[in-house]
Design a protein around this motif. Sequence first.
Motif, PDB file in Angstrom:
ATOM      1  N   MET A 170       0.857  -1.163   0.000  1.00  0.00           N
ATOM      2  CA  MET A 170       0.000   0.000   0.000  1.00  0.00           C
ATOM      3  C   MET A 170       0.902   1.224   0.000  1.00  0.00           C
ATOM      4  SD  MET A 170      -2.920   1.115   2.754  1.00  0.00           S
ATOM      5  CE  MET A 170      -4.007  -0.194   2.256  1.00  0.00           C
ATOM      6  N   VAL A 171       0.547   2.175  -0.861  1.00  0.00           N
ATOM      7  CA  VAL A 171       1.292   3.433  -0.939  1.00  0.00           C
ATOM      8  C   VAL A 171       0.307   4.562  -0.669  1.00  0.00           C
ATOM      9  CG1 VAL A 171       2.656   4.954  -2.413  1.00  0.00           C
ATOM     10  CG2 VAL A 171       2.838   2.470  -2.688  1.00  0.00           C
ATOM     11  N   TRP A 172       0.633   5.424   0.273  1.00  0.00           N
ATOM     12  CA  TRP A 172      -0.180   6.591   0.597  1.00  0.00           C
ATOM     13  C   TRP A 172       0.646   7.839   0.342  1.00  0.00           C
ATOM     14  CZ3 TRP A 172       0.973  10.501   3.986  1.00  0.00           C
ATOM     15  CH2 TRP A 172      -0.042  11.425   4.243  1.00  0.00           C
ATOM     16  N   GLY A 173      -0.012   8.869  -0.174  1.00  0.00           N
ATOM     17  CA  GLY A 173       0.709  10.113  -0.367  1.00  0.00           C
ATOM     18  C   GLY A 173      -0.221  11.294  -0.541  1.00  0.00           C
ATOM     19  N   LYS A 174       0.344  12.471  -0.312  1.00  0.00           N
ATOM     20  CA  LYS A 174      -0.363  13.731  -0.558  1.00  0.00           C
ATOM     21  C   LYS A 174       0.314  14.403  -1.737  1.00  0.00           C
ATOM     22  CE  LYS A 174      -2.742  14.876   3.538  1.00  0.00           C
ATOM     23  NZ  LYS A 174      -3.508  15.984   4.039  1.00  0.00           N
ATOM     24  N   LEU A 175      -0.516  14.838  -2.662  1.00  0.00           N
ATOM     25  CA  LEU A 175      -0.021  15.491  -3.859  1.00  0.00           C
ATOM     26  C   LEU A 175      -0.029  17.011  -3.687  1.00  0.00           C
ATOM     27  CD1 LEU A 175      -1.961  13.425  -6.531  1.00  0.00           C
ATOM     28  CD2 LEU A 175       0.387  13.091  -5.752  1.00  0.00           C
ATOM     29  N   ARG A 176       0.741  17.672  -4.529  1.00  0.00           N
ATOM     30  CA  ARG A 176       0.691  19.129  -4.558  1.00  0.00           C
ATOM     31  C   ARG A 176      -0.718  19.545  -4.977  1.00  0.00           C
ATOM     32  NH1 ARG A 176       5.625  20.852  -3.698  1.00  0.00           N
ATOM     33  NH2 ARG A 176       7.374  19.547  -4.288  1.00  0.00           N
ATOM     34  N   PRO A 177      -1.248  20.600  -4.392  1.00  0.00           N
ATOM     35  CA  PRO A 177      -2.621  21.022  -4.715  1.00  0.00           C
ATOM     36  C   PRO A 177      -2.842  21.152  -6.227  1.00  0.00           C
ATOM     37  CG  PRO A 177      -1.790  22.285  -2.862  1.00  0.00           C
ATOM     38  CD  PRO A 177      -0.628  21.480  -3.394  1.00  0.00           C
ATOM     39  N   GLY A 178      -3.937  20.566  -6.680  1.00  0.00           N
ATOM     40  CA  GLY A 178      -4.324  20.660  -8.074  1.00  0.00           C
ATOM     41  C   GLY A 178      -3.600  19.740  -9.032  1.00  0.00           C
ATOM     42  N   SER A 179      -2.800  18.802  -8.529  1.00  0.00           N
ATOM     43  CA  SER A 179      -2.023  17.943  -9.433  1.00  0.00           C
ATOM     44  C   SER A 179      -2.610  16.542  -9.597  1.00  0.00           C
ATOM     45  CB  SER A 179      -0.569  17.856  -8.966  1.00  0.00           C
ATOM     46  OG  SER A 179      -0.481  17.252  -7.693  1.00  0.00           O
ATOM     47  N   TRP A 180      -3.806  16.280  -9.022  1.00  0.00           N
ATOM     48  CA  TRP A 180      -4.373  14.933  -9.089  1.00  0.00           C
ATOM     49  C   TRP A 180      -4.565  14.463 -10.526  1.00  0.00           C
ATOM     50  CZ3 TRP A 180      -4.948  10.930  -5.890  1.00  0.00           C
ATOM     51  CH2 TRP A 180      -5.652   9.836  -6.389  1.00  0.00           C
ATOM     52  N   GLU A 181      -5.107  15.308 -11.391  1.00  0.00           N
ATOM     53  CA  GLU A 181      -5.383  14.892 -12.762  1.00  0.00           C
ATOM     54  C   GLU A 181      -4.109  14.464 -13.477  1.00  0.00           C
ATOM     55  OE1 GLU A 181      -6.877  17.540 -11.302  1.00  0.00           O
ATOM     56  OE2 GLU A 181      -8.842  16.579 -11.197  1.00  0.00           O
ATOM     57  N   GLU A 182      -3.015  15.201 -13.286  1.00  0.00           N
ATOM     58  CA  GLU A 182      -1.734  14.822 -13.886  1.00  0.00           C
ATOM     59  C   GLU A 182      -1.240  13.500 -13.297  1.00  0.00           C
ATOM     60  OE1 GLU A 182       2.854  16.401 -14.452  1.00  0.00           O
ATOM     61  OE2 GLU A 182       1.392  17.727 -13.505  1.00  0.00           O
ATOM     62  N   TYR A 183      -1.371  13.352 -11.989  1.00  0.00           N
ATOM     63  CA  TYR A 183      -0.962  12.109 -11.339  1.00  0.00           C
ATOM     64  C   TYR A 183      -1.750  10.919 -11.875  1.00  0.00           C
ATOM     65  CZ  TYR A 183      -0.175   8.614  -7.755  1.00  0.00           C
ATOM     66  OH  TYR A 183       0.150   7.439  -7.111  1.00  0.00           O
ATOM     67  N   GLU A 184      -3.078  11.071 -11.949  1.00  0.00           N
ATOM     68  CA  GLU A 184      -3.926   9.976 -12.416  1.00  0.00           C
ATOM     69  C   GLU A 184      -3.630   9.632 -13.875  1.00  0.00           C
ATOM     70  OE1 GLU A 184      -8.525   8.455 -12.127  1.00  0.00           O
ATOM     71  OE2 GLU A 184      -8.109  10.572 -11.822  1.00  0.00           O
TER      72      GLU A 184
ATOM     73  N   TYR B 299       4.510  10.946   2.255  1.00  0.00           N
ATOM     74  CA  TYR B 299       4.473   9.737   1.438  1.00  0.00           C
ATOM     75  C   TYR B 299       4.958   8.561   2.273  1.00  0.00           C
ATOM     76  CZ  TYR B 299       5.971   6.795  -2.541  1.00  0.00           C
ATOM     77  OH  TYR B 299       6.136   5.786  -3.442  1.00  0.00           O
ATOM     78  N   TRP B 300       4.270   7.419   2.174  1.00  0.00           N
ATOM     79  CA  TRP B 300       4.787   6.202   2.810  1.00  0.00           C
ATOM     80  C   TRP B 300       4.370   4.974   2.024  1.00  0.00           C
ATOM     81  CZ3 TRP B 300       0.667   3.231   3.867  1.00  0.00           C
ATOM     82  CH2 TRP B 300      -0.464   3.751   4.466  1.00  0.00           C
ATOM     83  N   VAL B 301       5.123   3.912   2.243  1.00  0.00           N
ATOM     84  CA  VAL B 301       4.855   2.605   1.639  1.00  0.00           C
ATOM     85  C   VAL B 301       4.845   1.594   2.775  1.00  0.00           C
ATOM     86  CG1 VAL B 301       5.711   0.818   0.072  1.00  0.00           C
ATOM     87  CG2 VAL B 301       6.054   3.235  -0.491  1.00  0.00           C
ATOM     88  N   LYS B 302       3.804   0.763   2.821  1.00  0.00           N
ATOM     89  CA  LYS B 302       3.723  -0.292   3.831  1.00  0.00           C
ATOM     90  C   LYS B 302       3.274  -1.579   3.168  1.00  0.00           C
ATOM     91  CE  LYS B 302       2.743   2.673   7.764  1.00  0.00           C
ATOM     92  NZ  LYS B 302       1.900   2.897   8.921  1.00  0.00           N
ATOM     93  N   HIS B 303       3.756  -2.677   3.691  1.00  0.00           N
ATOM     94  CA  HIS B 303       3.370  -3.997   3.186  1.00  0.00           C
ATOM     95  C   HIS B 303       2.426  -4.657   4.183  1.00  0.00           C
ATOM     96  CE1 HIS B 303       7.511  -4.061   1.047  1.00  0.00           C
ATOM     97  NE2 HIS B 303       6.659  -3.262   0.457  1.00  0.00           N
ATOM     98  N   PHE B 304       1.397  -5.286   3.657  1.00  0.00           N
ATOM     99  CA  PHE B 304       0.429  -6.001   4.473  1.00  0.00           C
ATOM    100  C   PHE B 304       0.223  -7.377   3.876  1.00  0.00           C
ATOM    101  CE2 PHE B 304      -0.511  -1.526   4.914  1.00  0.00           C
ATOM    102  CZ  PHE B 304      -0.766  -1.364   6.258  1.00  0.00           C
ATOM    103  N   GLU B 305      -0.164  -8.310   4.718  1.00  0.00           N
ATOM    104  CA  GLU B 305      -0.510  -9.654   4.267  1.00  0.00           C
ATOM    105  C   GLU B 305      -2.020  -9.791   4.353  1.00  0.00           C
ATOM    106  OE1 GLU B 305       0.171 -13.760   6.432  1.00  0.00           O
ATOM    107  OE2 GLU B 305       2.024 -13.025   5.508  1.00  0.00           O
TER     108      GLU B 305
END
Length: 95
Positions: free
Chosen positions: A1-15, A83-89
């Motif tokens: 699982m990867v969680w992060g916060k994007l710079r404001p207004g950059s979601w469309e570019e990220y997606e 930003y973080w990355v975690k592994h789950f089973e």
Amino acid sequence: MVWGKLRPGSWEEYERHYHERLASSAGNIQGLKERQLLRGTEDPDEGISVSIWETLDDLRAYEVGAFRQNVAREMEHLYRGEYWVKHFEISSTDT
């Protein structure tokens, strides 16, 4: 699982980048079974990427591989630094 916060207004570019680079190549990644991109409903600049893998070794090989490293560099300008990355089973699945 990867969680992060994007710079404001950059979601469309990220997606767009996510679909062009990650989703389109999913069939070529050893052990990747499923990937989902989730956008925050309370904070539209927050997202989570969930991926399901055949084995932990497949996941680890992907994380250190050239493809993953290149995509991370291409997208890093979109993140705010949170930003973080975690592994789950998986312990159970309802179908």
